[in-house]
Design an enzyme around this catalytic site. Sequence first.
Site, short mmCIF file in Angstrom:
data_model
loop_
_atom_site.label_atom_id
_atom_site.label_comp_id
_atom_site.label_asym_id
_atom_site.label_seq_id
_atom_site.Cartn_x
_atom_site.Cartn_y
_atom_site.Cartn_z
N ARG A 113 -19.33 13.73 13.28
CA ARG A 113 -19.91 13.06 12.12
C ARG A 113 -20.98 12.03 12.49
NH1 ARG A 113 -14.25 12.22 8.70
NH2 ARG A 113 -14.07 14.41 8.18
N LEU A 160 -5.36 11.83 8.05
CA LEU A 160 -4.09 12.18 7.41
C LEU A 160 -3.00 12.23 8.46
CD1 LEU A 160 -5.33 14.98 4.97
CD2 LEU A 160 -5.26 12.53 4.63
N GLY A 202 1.73 4.11 3.87
CA GLY A 202 2.69 3.27 3.15
C GLY A 202 3.81 4.06 2.50
N SER A 205 -16.80 17.87 1.59
CA SER A 205 -16.00 18.05 2.80
C SER A 205 -16.80 18.52 4.01
CB SER A 205 -14.91 19.08 2.53
OG SER A 205 -14.29 19.46 3.73
N GLY A 242 0.84 -1.20 0.00
CA GLY A 242 0.00 0.00 0.00
C GLY A 242 0.87 1.24 0.00
N HIS A 270 -17.63 5.89 4.94
CA HIS A 270 -16.49 6.74 4.61
C HIS A 270 -15.15 6.18 5.10
CE1 HIS A 270 -14.24 10.30 3.80
NE2 HIS A 270 -13.99 10.57 5.07
N GLU A 278 -5.02 3.65 8.30
CA GLU A 278 -6.40 3.23 8.48
C GLU A 278 -6.51 1.72 8.67
OE1 GLU A 278 -9.03 4.42 5.30
OE2 GLU A 278 -10.79 3.55 6.24
#
Lengths: 253, 646
Positions: B338, B449, B46, B285, B41, B409, B433
């Site tokens: 969220r 991120l 990665g 977003s 990955g 998501h 992730e």
Amino acid sequence: MADKILKKLNIKVWRQNSASEKGRFETYPIENISTGASFLEMMDILNEELINEGKDPVAFDHDCREGICGTCSLYINGRPHGPDTEVTTCQLHMRKFKDGQTITIEPWRAAAFPVIKDLVVERSAFDKILQAGGFVSVNTGGVPDGNAIPVSYDDAEESMDAAACIGCGACVAACKNSSAMLFVSAKVSHLAKLPQGKVEAKRRARSMIAKMDELGFGGCTNTGACEVECPKSISISNIARLNREYLVARFSE
Amino acid sequence: MSILESKIPEGPLEEKWSRHKSNIKVVSPANKRKLDIIVVGTGLGGASAAASLGELGYNVKAFCYQDSPRRAHSIAAQGGINAAKNYQNDNDSVFRLFYDTIKGGDYRAREANVYRLAEVSPNIIDQCVAQGVPFGREYGGTLANRSFGGVLVSRTFYARGQTGQQLLIGAYQAMNRQISKGNVTMYSRHEMLDIVKIDGKARGIIARDLVTGEIKRFGAHAVVVATGGYGNVFFLSTNAMGSNGSAAWQCYKKGAFMSNPCFVQIHPTCIPVHGTQQSKLTLMSESLRNDGRVWVPKKKEDVEKLRKGEIKANDIPDEDRDFYLERRYPSYGNLVPRDVASRAAKERCDAGFGVNAEGKAVFLDFKYSIERLGKDVIEARYGNLFQMYEKITDADPYKEPMMIYPAIHYTMGGTWVDYNLMTTVPGLYSIGEANFSDHGANRLGASALMQGLADGYFILPYTIGDYLADEIMTPRIDTSSSEFEEAEKAVTGRIEKLFNIKGSKTVDHFHKKLGNIMWDYVGMSRNAEDLQKAVKQIRELREEFWADVRIPGELNNLNPELEKAGRVADFFDIGELIALDALNRNESCGGHFREESATEEGEAKRDDENFTYVSCWEYKKEGQDPELHKEELVFENVKLTQRSYK
């Protein structure tokens, strides 16, 4: 804005089983496509039908389907990414087509992008160009605080404009010379516009251009086709900047 | 003794990582050259790991299924990356970022890991700036910040609406530099299909060359899996079409425990599904909720007229609009986390107030902020997102509200790892992730991120040395051994088995059906009865798949249908485990909502007494239920409270 149904379309698509075999066009009729479907959803539906008929589906490259990964690459009715502006093929929607229309789909055509299968081409030449110098030579760790390197608002914005390149190859496909100058210049500008990248700007321009020539991309004759077809509106003024960097690099040799 | 040795260092929270670093072993430069590491990955985790390990002098082999490492789906992240820089002087700190992340995750993550993440976050920004990432700037030349949901400070760094793209290009460029130096060898269009263990240790992988169909063996002293999440189990998601859980699943089948698989994030602001032929959902977003107001009509008759196209959103006067987030959560309003925003949208749509023909959409309206700030300001903030929305829907969000609906998501669950990011298989690591470690039951915006790059740049390059220091006497791994032979045979056997079914239905037919089961019974709202139904239906569908799937094309050529079939075969198994885990966790927390565990007002209710643990599933064998292990979560630095955003 309400979606309509395109009752019938003819999909004329390039079929080529492998790099070493000869290719040809095949035409497949397809029915009842919603104008709200994306172009690649139409391709998904076509492939589903082909598989159900016992045929080999059409291979095409795609991944994020949000216009950012740069994987999709179709040449549709004579235009890279098809008949819309500032979009990739995955963002193109069927409302841009008319009922009964014949849609011609080809792979990118360039010596440096050989066909792998059907519409899928090999674009590792772009990676190789970047490996030749498209980076700032800095290791992980041992760097100064982010705010220790001030960058003017305008420089950051201009750098970002160039850095928005998604590496899809539409510029090469659009160019009659199959030149990669827009791609190379976008990377050179992205980095040369920032103080971090300026240090090795000359060296970078020189080695990336040498690699580009070595890999069989053509020269730039300023037709501007690349800029028109770029899904991210990368400006050809970057090419002028690249030429400047390159000349300076040559003179300082 | 337990196999679940989390290896959390002793000492006060803020000293754990530095103490640990001084206690772990280091490999000398001369020995690093003799050691091989496989990284699977090339997203943020990665690529940053491959680059950093290459710089250190290890021999790295990196793999991705895409045609270039730059295309990994990290590229699609829009909003930003968090870091505890406190550049805004708004009293941000490492502790505050740690606390927000633990609370946002509904107290289901490890304190020590999350604190370390917050601790290294400032270094990430410095690193990215040095690489030439064009972050947004103030006129004075300093870095700019924006705010995100669920927090009270401004700590998010961004590059327009393309932050993931720019950070990934930074990591990709760093990796390219190592490729040019010969320290990293890149294998694009290669998919890992199995992990190879020798004497209990991870020693390599089996991969398929997607262009030629050739099955290849690759040996290494350690293997790092950085293959992202498994959200595509649900068929429709914001993940890339090729994103899959297969590499992580093969690790699971070889002994790596899978943790909290039921923790799946449903993002509230995606473009709604249209019709039945859709292949992919597009995210809008979270930053849009800074300036957009979410609403549905108050009156059912307005809903009916909207659906029939007799009126438009703008025809409905303010007093007939139900700004349900502001109504239910006055203090956070449209900026609730969220999971809360998604459930609230579902609640309104289930009650019959959905505004599109399918009844599955709510409005996100910019009218009010355009009136307040002017169109120019809104355009400068969100121009590229508005353009994307218009291209997809043919509607102009400057003139009429966006229609949005929640969609799958991100997956907080993943491969279990210890503090060193090592799985329960020695020598096998999982980062980004793909692992479970930092986000608990709900991830905050702009933190994915941060985690990918923290793991790849600043954590794994240290912790992997602790393991490899004991491997310096191990010669290059011989891939002609019986273990590789057997693994290759198993992979070939499985591919041939799939290919030779020659059934009557396409891979997508099955994938869509699986997605429907998952969304209906294992989606935003779950209960025991539905979950049991899901397990049963998944098992039936899986049987049908293995008896009736049709894969066209050739084995020894580029064959996207064959690739998909292998991934979907694993999605059945992953889906089943998600349902089993959701069934076991009879509490509501973060993105996991069990109807049996709700407050009187319908809000999620945690059960700390019985569920303050990480579920860790151990694969037994085919046809047998997995075994549940528990890693108890110990909170020494924060007090567990019921989350409230009211």
